[in-house]
Design an enzyme around this catalytic site. Structure first.
Site, PDB file in Angstrom:
ATOM      1  N   HIS A 174       0.811  -1.227   0.000  1.00  0.00           N
ATOM      2  CA  HIS A 174       0.000   0.000   0.000  1.00  0.00           C
ATOM      3  C   HIS A 174       0.842   1.273   0.000  1.00  0.00           C
ATOM      4  O   HIS A 174       0.354   2.344  -0.345  1.00  0.00           O
ATOM      5  CB  HIS A 174      -1.041  -0.014   1.134  1.00  0.00           C
ATOM      6  CG  HIS A 174      -0.511   0.329   2.484  1.00  0.00           C
ATOM      7  ND1 HIS A 174       0.066  -0.576   3.320  1.00  0.00           N
ATOM      8  CD2 HIS A 174      -0.484   1.500   3.165  1.00  0.00           C
ATOM      9  CE1 HIS A 174       0.423   0.014   4.446  1.00  0.00           C
ATOM     10  NE2 HIS A 174       0.096   1.281   4.376  1.00  0.00           N
ATOM     11  N   LYS A 178       0.490   5.606  -1.888  1.00  0.00           N
ATOM     12  CA  LYS A 178       0.475   6.888  -1.170  1.00  0.00           C
ATOM     13  C   LYS A 178       0.854   8.022  -2.126  1.00  0.00           C
ATOM     14  O   LYS A 178       1.805   7.896  -2.898  1.00  0.00           O
ATOM     15  CB  LYS A 178       1.468   6.846   0.003  1.00  0.00           C
ATOM     16  CG  LYS A 178       1.001   5.962   1.159  1.00  0.00           C
ATOM     17  CD  LYS A 178       1.989   6.007   2.314  1.00  0.00           C
ATOM     18  CE  LYS A 178       1.657   4.982   3.370  1.00  0.00           C
ATOM     19  NZ  LYS A 178       0.772   5.446   4.424  1.00  0.00           N
ATOM     20  N   GLU A 212       6.693   4.622  13.618  1.00  0.00           N
ATOM     21  CA  GLU A 212       5.295   4.593  14.072  1.00  0.00           C
ATOM     22  C   GLU A 212       5.274   4.811  15.575  1.00  0.00           C
ATOM     23  O   GLU A 212       6.182   4.362  16.288  1.00  0.00           O
ATOM     24  CB  GLU A 212       4.675   3.234  13.766  1.00  0.00           C
ATOM     25  CG  GLU A 212       4.578   2.937  12.289  1.00  0.00           C
ATOM     26  CD  GLU A 212       3.862   1.616  12.046  1.00  0.00           C
ATOM     27  OE1 GLU A 212       2.643   1.630  11.915  1.00  0.00           O
ATOM     28  OE2 GLU A 212       4.542   0.581  12.032  1.00  0.00           O
ATOM     29  N   HIS A 236       7.663  -2.322   2.202  1.00  0.00           N
ATOM     30  CA  HIS A 236       7.522  -0.856   2.123  1.00  0.00           C
ATOM     31  C   HIS A 236       8.870  -0.127   1.995  1.00  0.00           C
ATOM     32  O   HIS A 236       9.039   0.724   1.133  1.00  0.00           O
ATOM     33  CB  HIS A 236       6.810  -0.307   3.363  1.00  0.00           C
ATOM     34  CG  HIS A 236       5.471  -0.928   3.622  1.00  0.00           C
ATOM     35  ND1 HIS A 236       4.643  -1.365   2.631  1.00  0.00           N
ATOM     36  CD2 HIS A 236       4.809  -1.185   4.795  1.00  0.00           C
ATOM     37  CE1 HIS A 236       3.521  -1.851   3.157  1.00  0.00           C
ATOM     38  NE2 HIS A 236       3.604  -1.761   4.470  1.00  0.00           N
ATOM     39  N   LYS A 335       8.175   0.355  15.798  1.00  0.00           N
ATOM     40  CA  LYS A 335       6.905   0.672  16.455  1.00  0.00           C
ATOM     41  C   LYS A 335       7.189   1.304  17.816  1.00  0.00           C
ATOM     42  O   LYS A 335       8.258   1.097  18.386  1.00  0.00           O
ATOM     43  CB  LYS A 335       6.102  -0.611  16.645  1.00  0.00           C
ATOM     44  CG  LYS A 335       5.645  -1.193  15.303  1.00  0.00           C
ATOM     45  CD  LYS A 335       4.329  -1.908  15.410  1.00  0.00           C
ATOM     46  CE  LYS A 335       3.888  -2.499  14.100  1.00  0.00           C
ATOM     47  NZ  LYS A 335       3.177  -1.552  13.225  1.00  0.00           N
TER      48      LYS A 335
HETATM   49  C1  BG6 Z   1       1.426  -2.388   7.337  1.00  0.00           C
HETATM   50  C2  BG6 Z   1       2.095  -3.106   8.466  1.00  0.00           C
HETATM   51  O1  BG6 Z   1       1.798  -2.934   6.102  1.00  0.00           O
HETATM   52  O2  BG6 Z   1       1.807  -1.019   7.360  1.00  0.00           O
HETATM   53  C3  BG6 Z   1       1.760  -2.465   9.788  1.00  0.00           C
HETATM   54  O3  BG6 Z   1       1.678  -4.458   8.480  1.00  0.00           O
HETATM   55  C4  BG6 Z   1       2.062  -0.990   9.766  1.00  0.00           C
HETATM   56  O4  BG6 Z   1       2.464  -3.086  10.861  1.00  0.00           O
HETATM   57  C5  BG6 Z   1       1.426  -0.335   8.544  1.00  0.00           C
HETATM   58  O5  BG6 Z   1       1.542  -0.411  10.952  1.00  0.00           O
HETATM   59  C6  BG6 Z   1       1.880   1.089   8.399  1.00  0.00           C
HETATM   60  O6  BG6 Z   1       1.148   1.689   7.372  1.00  0.00           O
HETATM   61  P1  BG6 Z   1       0.891   3.259   7.355  1.00  0.00           P
HETATM   62  O7  BG6 Z   1       0.216   3.491   6.059  1.00  0.00           O
HETATM   63  O8  BG6 Z   1       0.047   3.570   8.543  1.00  0.00           O
HETATM   64  O9  BG6 Z   1       2.244   3.890   7.451  1.00  0.00           O
END
Ligand code: BG6
Length: 484
Positions: A174, A178, A212, A236, A335
């Site tokens: 994903h 963005k 995060e 990512h 995290k």
């Molecule tokens: C996900 C992970 O792919 O991405 C999560 O499994 C993580 O652990 C998340 O929190 C973070 O996504 P974003 O878009 O909130 O940065």
């Protein structure tokens, strides 16, 4: 690629695992926003596949809060809910696929979204194939991480490619959906002035941080068997790295862009197992004695109290090609860090001759900072004269604020990706070879950790990670760019 308004045939968006976290928190709210913007095709329906009987009313209640958090018109939501139907399916009984097969007529565009664990892909796909639910135009969507090493990823991909060809498989990362991530391409390839500077000759180092502030939340069991390296870096962070460092593609299409990214993965210098001590840092969060309400990782629900899973990882890497040879790239993610903050730092080299060195203690080498979230901006730090007496220089930022610049609503990653799936545009999705190359680079790190660094180093909740992450940079004479 065709535009959505041209899609005349009905589209079935089938979600397997419709009551799970991903579906209720991300997919349906995204579909709802697309619906409000009239961005979905004219004839569109959502089929929610669930394991046991669930009423339409109950399901709609389950997603309503997340869908309507930004838009409270009950009539709109009601109309959206009418596009949803529920189908019960027991994956172990072939008979049970019959209802679904009657819903998936072949003249429709059937999009099957597998929001279920990859361990179920094989059984699910063979059940769908046996009962006539698949055709050459079916599209299947799968989430990361695909597998937990090269071997398991290869097996999962084998299962998928047994029934679908590569153009039917949409492997989601994903981050690629963005806005700011796509803006990196716009910045690099829509502006001629940067290209001559975009190389190891001009850049000292690159840092990519995805921090995060949340913990593992309700995903303890998943996270404990995964960890930050597999959950975030394998997909990512490596994708961000590829977009920042790839060669300009000849075109913006699924072949050219993905080929260029893959070349970066091939050129990434392997980290051998015995390099992990000097090239990586891993940690897990522990409770801060001042903030007893946030618990240590090992006390989270669903996490093994003796867990050796990392919630933080930092890595130093290099790309062995003409453009980047010799320049370090630092990656980190974790995290329960101080803030939610994702940023790419391009640190340029210093001026060759310091004319203002004596009077300007703050003179810094130029830096480009690409903020992905929560702020979305691109800042270029230049040195300028401080007003008044003397010749003092200080860094000031040229700020391209991406949020306030445009009045149009910023689409969330899943919204963009759903539209791409409907349109059949694969540019922002991973191919089998992309996923496998990433695992090929990750696997020796996992092996090295098992042999040389089995225990993650503790870091306090709200800090910027373990000491080893700072030492990783200090050895090269650098520090992490942490936001204030
Ligand atoms: C996900 C992970 O792919 O991405 C999560 O499994 C993580 O652990 C998340 O929190 C973070 O996504 P974003 O878009 O909130 O940065």
């Amino acid at each position: 690629m065709i535009s959505l308004t041209e899609i005349e045939h009905p589209v079935n968006f089938v979600v397997f695992g419709a009551t799970g976290d991903l579906s209720t928190k991300k997919l349906f709210p995204s579909l709802y926003r697309l619906f409000l913007e009239k961005a979905l095709p004219k004839s569109f329906q959502m089929i929610c596949v669930v394991r046991s009987t669930l009423s339409h009313e109950h399901f709609v209640k389950l997603i309503e809060k997340n869908c309507t958090s930004k838009e409270k018109n009950p009539e709109h939501f009601k109309t959206f809910a009418q596009l949803i139907s529920i189908t019960v399916l027991n994956i172990n009984q072939t008979n049970s696929f019959k209802t679904l097969s009657t819903q998936l007529a072949t003249h429709m565009l059937n999009i099957l979204y597998f929001a279920v664990p990859p361990t179920l892909y094989g059984q699910l796909t063979s059940g769908l194939a046996k009962t006539g639910c698949l055709s050459n135009s079916t599209r299947v969507v799968v989430e990361k991480p695909i597998g937990n090493n090269l071997e398991t990823a290869t097996q999962i991909n084998k299962k998928l490619t047994q029934y679908f060809n590569e153009t039917q498989i949409f492997r989601i990362d994903h981050y690629l959906g963005k806005e700011t991530v796509q803006n990196i391409m716009a910045l690099r390839f829509g502006n001629a002035i940067l290209e001559p500077l975009w190389c190891a000759e001009r850049i000292q180092y690159i840092q990519i941080t995805v921090a995060e502030d949340i913990g593992v939340e309700s995903r303890g069991p998943y996270y404990d068997s995964t960890g930050a390296l597999r959950d975030m870096v394998q997909n990512h962070l490596l994708q961000l790295l590829c977009i920042v460092t790839m060669e300009p593609p000849a075109q913006i299409n699924a072949y050219a862009v993905r080929d260029e990214k893959l070349k970066v993965l091939h050129a990434l210098r392997p980290i051998q197992p015995n390099d992990v001590v000097t090239k990586t840092a891993r940690g897990h969060y522990i409770q801060d004695s001042y903030q007893m309400n946030q618990m240590s990782y090992i006390n989270e629900t669903g996490v093994d109290p003796l867990s050796q899973t990392e919630t933080f990882v930092a890595i130093k890497t290099e790309i062995d090609n003409w453009r980047w040879a010799g320049m370090p790239i630092y990656l980190r993610t974790g995290k329960r860090l101080r803030n939610r903050h994702s940023e790419i730092i391009i640190q340029f080299k210093e001026v060759p001759h310091k004319l203002f060195g004596h009077t300007s203690s703050h003179l810094l080498a130029n830096r480009l900072s690409i903020n992905l979230q929560p702020e979305e901006n691109i800042k270029l730090f230049l040195n300028a004269k401080t007003p008044g007496k003397g010749m003092n220089l200080e860094p000031m930022a040229l700020n391209l604020d991406l949020t306030s610049h445009s009045k149009s609503r910023r689409w969330e990653a899943y919204e963009r990706l759903i539209i791409d799936i409907i349109q059949g545009d694969l540019t922002l999705f991973m191919r089998e070879k992309d996923v496998l190359s990433a695992w090929q680079w990750i696997d020796p790190i996992i092996l090295g950790w098992q042999q040389y660094m089995p225990q993650p180093e503790p870091y306090i909740i709200g800090s910027w990670g373990p000491v080893a992450a700072d030492q990783l940079l200090a050895r090269d004479g650098y520090i992490w760019h942490n936001p204030l």
